[in-house]
Design a protein around this motif. Structure first.
Motif, PDB file in Angstrom:
ATOM      1  N   ASN A  71       1.444  11.279  30.319  1.00 33.51           N
ATOM      2  CA  ASN A  71       1.706  10.540  29.084  1.00 33.51           C
ATOM      3  C   ASN A  71       1.563   9.047  29.379  1.00 33.51           C
ATOM      4  O   ASN A  71       2.449   8.437  29.969  1.00 33.51           O
ATOM      5  CB  ASN A  71       3.119  10.854  28.563  1.00 33.51           C
ATOM      6  N   ILE A  83       5.740  15.256  22.296  1.00 34.61           N
ATOM      7  CA  ILE A  83       4.508  15.494  21.525  1.00 34.61           C
ATOM      8  C   ILE A  83       3.348  15.817  22.474  1.00 34.61           C
ATOM      9  O   ILE A  83       2.570  16.742  22.227  1.00 34.61           O
ATOM     10  CB  ILE A  83       4.200  14.291  20.611  1.00 34.61           C
ATOM     11  N   ALA A  84       3.253  15.081  23.586  1.00 33.67           N
ATOM     12  CA  ALA A  84       2.192  15.357  24.567  1.00 33.67           C
ATOM     13  C   ALA A  84       2.330  16.769  25.126  1.00 33.67           C
ATOM     14  O   ALA A  84       1.338  17.493  25.271  1.00 33.67           O
ATOM     15  CB  ALA A  84       2.241  14.324  25.695  1.00 33.67           C
ATOM     16  N   SER A  87       1.565  19.458  22.386  1.00 30.49           N
ATOM     17  CA  SER A  87       0.109  19.469  22.135  1.00 30.49           C
ATOM     18  C   SER A  87      -0.629  20.284  23.188  1.00 30.49           C
ATOM     19  O   SER A  87      -1.666  20.891  22.900  1.00 30.49           O
ATOM     20  CB  SER A  87      -0.442  18.039  22.126  1.00 30.49           C
ATOM     21  N   LYS A  91      -1.945  27.945  22.354  1.00 23.08           N
ATOM     22  CA  LYS A  91      -1.859  28.258  20.911  1.00 23.08           C
ATOM     23  C   LYS A  91      -1.217  29.618  20.644  1.00 23.08           C
ATOM     24  O   LYS A  91      -0.689  29.854  19.571  1.00 23.08           O
ATOM     25  CB  LYS A  91      -3.257  28.222  20.263  1.00 23.08           C
ATOM     26  N   ARG A 144       6.073  24.324  15.598  1.00 23.09           N
ATOM     27  CA  ARG A 144       5.162  23.458  16.359  1.00 23.09           C
ATOM     28  C   ARG A 144       4.819  22.172  15.607  1.00 23.09           C
ATOM     29  O   ARG A 144       4.887  21.072  16.174  1.00 23.09           O
ATOM     30  CB  ARG A 144       3.874  24.214  16.714  1.00 23.09           C
ATOM     31  N   ASN A 145       4.453  22.284  14.335  1.00 20.17           N
ATOM     32  CA  ASN A 145       4.087  21.076  13.577  1.00 20.17           C
ATOM     33  C   ASN A 145       5.260  20.120  13.433  1.00 20.17           C
ATOM     34  O   ASN A 145       5.080  18.895  13.452  1.00 20.17           O
ATOM     35  CB  ASN A 145       3.502  21.443  12.205  1.00 20.17           C
ATOM     36  N   LEU A 148       5.557  18.285  16.637  1.00 26.83           N
ATOM     37  CA  LEU A 148       4.467  17.317  16.810  1.00 26.83           C
ATOM     38  C   LEU A 148       4.638  16.069  15.942  1.00 26.83           C
ATOM     39  O   LEU A 148       3.925  15.083  16.126  1.00 26.83           O
ATOM     40  CB  LEU A 148       3.113  17.978  16.493  1.00 26.83           C
TER      41      LEU A 148
END
Length: 194
Positions: A71, A83-84, A87, A91, A144-145, A148
């Motif tokens: 990061n 967030i890093a 991401s 998935k 997840r969203n 983020l």
């Protein structure tokens, strides 16, 4: 079932005065202790977020087959590292564990959180000991969203937890170590005495 653990180790450890991850802990360093416990857990993917003096942690992280993320914006606060890490999570993962290098883990606790969130309906699982919540915190990948889009000025993860309080599972554990947070030298010295 795929479970991802995100280990945050990007900060400058300014309150501790020395890199927290390199502090001695139970025969190794805090950083390696965290990785050992994650490797012994059901978390098949380990994402390590490094930043400040990352080169001091890279060799150990690689020994544990962790996915290493650097990061570059670690000075912006913990949210940027979360967030890093999120991401970089696979998935197909169904849960995302978020833990910091200064919050010593036990694989029995992380496994219990994963079991609770996969067996019972919920979006967040937190360990609880003697009526007090602790860490680490496990999130359903359905969030997840939300993860983020966290921001320091909105209290980061605390905001996500508050927004999903009615979907939160408190998971009783026998281990008071879930309350440890080694922010400074006094915290660390007290923890070593226990």
């Amino acid at each position: 079932m795929a479970h991802t653990a995100i280990l945050l180790a990007a900060g400058q450890s300014s309150r501790m005065g020395t890199l927290k991850g390199l502090l001695p802990w139970q025969g190794t360093t805090l950083f390696e202790h965290q990785l050992q416990n994650l490797r012994e857990s059901v978390f098949s993917e380990i994402v390590v977020v490094l930043g400040y003096e990352a080169e001091k942690f890279l060799p150990t992280g690689k020994n544990y087959s962790a996915k290493i993320i650097i990061n570059e914006h670690y000075q912006n606060g913990k949210c940027s590292s979360i967030i890093a890490g999120v991401s970089a999570a696979g998935k197909s993962t169904e849960t995302i564990l978020i833990t910091s290098v200064d919050q010593p883990l036990q694989s029995a606790v992380t496994n219990k959180l994963a079991a609770a969130l996969t067996k019972r309906p919920g979006l967040v699982a937190v360990p609880i000991h003697q009526g007090k919540r602790g860490h680490p915190i496990l999130f359903s990948s359905q969030l997840r969203n939300d993860l983020l889009s966290i921001k320091e000025e909105r209290m980061g993860l605390r905001h996500v937890i508050q927004e999903n309080e009615k979907f939160l599972l408190e998971v009783p554990v026998e281990n008071g170590q879930i309350h440890l947070n080694l922010n400074n030298q006094a915290d660390y010295i007290n923890a070593l005495k226990k």
